[in-house]
Every structure is written in structure tokens, then in C-alpha cells.
Motif scaffolding. Sequence first.
Motif, mmCIF file in Angstrom:
data_model
loop_
_atom_site.group_PDB
_atom_site.id
_atom_site.type_symbol
_atom_site.label_atom_id
_atom_site.label_comp_id
_atom_site.label_asym_id
_atom_site.label_seq_id
_atom_site.Cartn_x
_atom_site.Cartn_y
_atom_site.Cartn_z
ATOM 1 N N LYS A 97 -49.565 2.824 -47.628
ATOM 2 C CA LYS A 97 -48.395 1.950 -47.565
ATOM 3 C C LYS A 97 -47.858 1.690 -48.964
ATOM 4 N N GLY A 98 -46.589 1.362 -49.034
ATOM 5 C CA GLY A 98 -45.974 1.039 -50.306
ATOM 6 C C GLY A 98 -46.420 -0.328 -50.776
ATOM 7 N N ALA A 99 -46.858 -0.437 -52.018
ATOM 8 C CA ALA A 99 -47.333 -1.713 -52.546
ATOM 9 C C ALA A 99 -46.206 -2.731 -52.643
ATOM 10 N N GLU A 100 -44.993 -2.275 -52.889
ATOM 11 C CA GLU A 100 -43.848 -3.169 -53.064
ATOM 12 C C GLU A 100 -43.259 -3.592 -51.721
ATOM 13 N N THR A 101 -43.101 -2.673 -50.794
ATOM 14 C CA THR A 101 -42.430 -2.970 -49.522
ATOM 15 C C THR A 101 -43.388 -3.343 -48.398
ATOM 16 N N GLY A 102 -44.626 -2.871 -48.444
ATOM 17 C CA GLY A 102 -45.585 -3.153 -47.389
ATOM 18 C C GLY A 102 -45.435 -2.259 -46.177
ATOM 19 N N PHE A 103 -44.522 -1.278 -46.215
ATOM 20 C CA PHE A 103 -44.346 -0.352 -45.094
ATOM 21 C C PHE A 103 -45.349 0.796 -45.188
ATOM 22 N N TYR A 104 -45.937 1.134 -44.029
ATOM 23 C CA TYR A 104 -46.859 2.259 -43.956
ATOM 24 C C TYR A 104 -46.098 3.565 -43.764
ATOM 25 N N ILE A 105 -46.625 4.631 -44.354
ATOM 26 C CA ILE A 105 -46.048 5.961 -44.143
ATOM 27 C C ILE A 105 -46.575 6.500 -42.818
ATOM 28 N N CYS A 106 -45.658 6.768 -41.881
ATOM 29 C CA CYS A 106 -46.036 7.253 -40.548
ATOM 30 C C CYS A 106 -45.194 8.482 -40.206
ATOM 31 N N MET A 107 -45.556 9.128 -39.102
ATOM 32 C CA MET A 107 -44.842 10.314 -38.656
ATOM 33 C C MET A 107 -44.487 10.154 -37.178
ATOM 34 N N ASN A 108 -43.204 10.352 -36.842
ATOM 35 C CA ASN A 108 -42.813 10.226 -35.436
ATOM 36 C C ASN A 108 -42.992 11.552 -34.705
ATOM 37 N N LYS A 109 -42.664 11.556 -33.422
ATOM 38 C CA LYS A 109 -42.912 12.741 -32.587
ATOM 39 C C LYS A 109 -42.055 13.937 -32.976
ATOM 40 N N ARG A 110 -41.014 13.712 -33.760
ATOM 41 C CA ARG A 110 -40.187 14.818 -34.245
ATOM 42 C C ARG A 110 -40.677 15.355 -35.586
ATOM 43 N N GLY A 111 -41.751 14.757 -36.096
ATOM 44 C CA GLY A 111 -42.316 15.215 -37.359
ATOM 45 C C GLY A 111 -41.659 14.613 -38.582
ATOM 46 N N LYS A 112 -40.857 13.559 -38.382
ATOM 47 C CA LYS A 112 -40.153 12.925 -39.488
ATOM 48 C C LYS A 112 -40.982 11.778 -40.046
ATOM 49 N N LEU A 113 -41.023 11.666 -41.366
ATOM 50 C CA LEU A 113 -41.738 10.574 -42.018
ATOM 51 C C LEU A 113 -40.891 9.306 -41.998
ATOM 52 N N ILE A 114 -41.494 8.217 -41.552
ATOM 53 C CA ILE A 114 -40.792 6.936 -41.472
ATOM 54 C C ILE A 114 -41.720 5.833 -41.965
ATOM 55 N N GLY A 115 -41.142 4.693 -42.309
ATOM 56 C CA GLY A 115 -41.924 3.540 -42.732
ATOM 57 C C GLY A 115 -42.073 2.549 -41.586
ATOM 58 N N LYS A 116 -43.286 2.019 -41.417
ATOM 59 C CA LYS A 116 -43.563 1.045 -40.360
ATOM 60 C C LYS A 116 -44.300 -0.156 -40.933
ATOM 61 N N LYS A 117 -43.952 -1.332 -40.400
ATOM 62 C CA LYS A 117 -44.636 -2.545 -40.843
ATOM 63 C C LYS A 117 -46.056 -2.604 -40.303
ATOM 64 N N ASN A 118 -46.244 -2.130 -39.064
ATOM 65 C CA ASN A 118 -47.570 -2.093 -38.457
ATOM 66 C C ASN A 118 -48.089 -0.660 -38.499
#
Length: 226
Positions: A97-118
Amino acid sequence: MRSIPSRLFLHLVALCYYAQVTNQSPPNFTQHVSEQSKVTDRVSRRLIRTYQLYSRTSGKHVQVLPNQKINAMAEDGDVHAKLIVETDTFGSRVRIKGAETGFYICMNKRGKLIGKKNGQGRDCIFTEIVLENNYTALRNARYEGWYMAFTRRGRPRKGSRTRQHQREVHFMKRLPKGQQITTQATTDLLTSSNTLSVKGLNVLDTPYSAEEQQENRKDRERKRRN
């Protein structure tokens, strides 16, 4: 027909049981480790590290932005390039996760990287794989065979188009720029302190013989006369 004595019968039963136990194959430790590495470890202490991910293709660092977007366009020491990496198992699976934003690096079903709070889902877990060229690849735990990857311009590449041998999935772990300076400064300070201590010991605590002490007194007396 004569019956078998009870003691002999018990002895035969014990031998059969012993033979059955000894004939069993030894436990497969490798398989056990592989299975346990796929399960979240809720007992052991979590190992937390802080570092940057240097992209081999873009020549810059992965960053997690406030708009939940992920790219590899950050300069060394950028505030959004500082990542907190949490272990998920006793193996090599991690959450990033980003130390500044708190968003985790995740991957959706299309293979795209997105940020998630949980970041508790398996789509936010990556397996660290150290490659033969000493780079690290990050394979998603939910979508087997899909890796975190970025183009030369630092844009995320779809996980479905990635392979372990591609340059786009190769990363290098680096300490944040400020942390490197602090570590170096501490090392220099300790080195200087040790050097001064040694020099002080050589000057002040070196023992002199009686003849040397007498010679030193004569030298001081000559200086006073002159």
C-alpha cells in the motif's frame, strides 16, 4: 484346533501395527509449505517493510496516487513512491500500500491495477518471486499467472498480457531516498565516534616505561629553560 495364546496374539497385533506405521511414506514438507503459503497467517507477527519499487522498463518508481491510480512514473524519494509492504503468510505473499494515501495495490478481473482502501482480498495479495537476474516479480494471488507490470511510459499493463520473463514485470527494491541518507549519516557518525575513541586511547592510555617518563621530564625542563 488349538487356540492362540493371548500373549502371542497381542504380540502379533503389535508387529502388524508397527509394520503398517513404518511402511508409511514420510511427510512431504515441500507440499506442506506450498499449501500453507496459500493461506493467510493470522497467528504469526506481521513483518512490515518500507521501500520503493524501481521499474526496469520505465526507469522510475511505482506510486499510489490519491485518485487510486497506480503508475511507475515517480522520481526517487517522491512521497507517493514510498510503499508499506505487509506479509500475508510465512512465505513470500505480501500486501502493498502507499504510505501517503493508504490505498492498497490490487488487480481487478480485467487485469488492471487499482487502489483499494481495504486490501484484505486475494486480489490485493502478490507473491514476491526473486528472478535469476536478481530482479523481483510480483504475481497476483487471485489471478494465477498475472503479474504487476508497467510500460516504458510507466503506465500499468494488463495482467493477462504479462509473463515472468518480460522486462515489464521486473522490479528492484530500493530504500526511500531520505532513509538512505539517514542510514549513511548514522554509519558515518558511528565510524567517526569509533575513530575518535581509538585515537583517544592511543594518546591518553598508552603506557610509558620509567625511562621514557624520565626522558619526558627532561624535555619539559629544557623547554622551560629556553
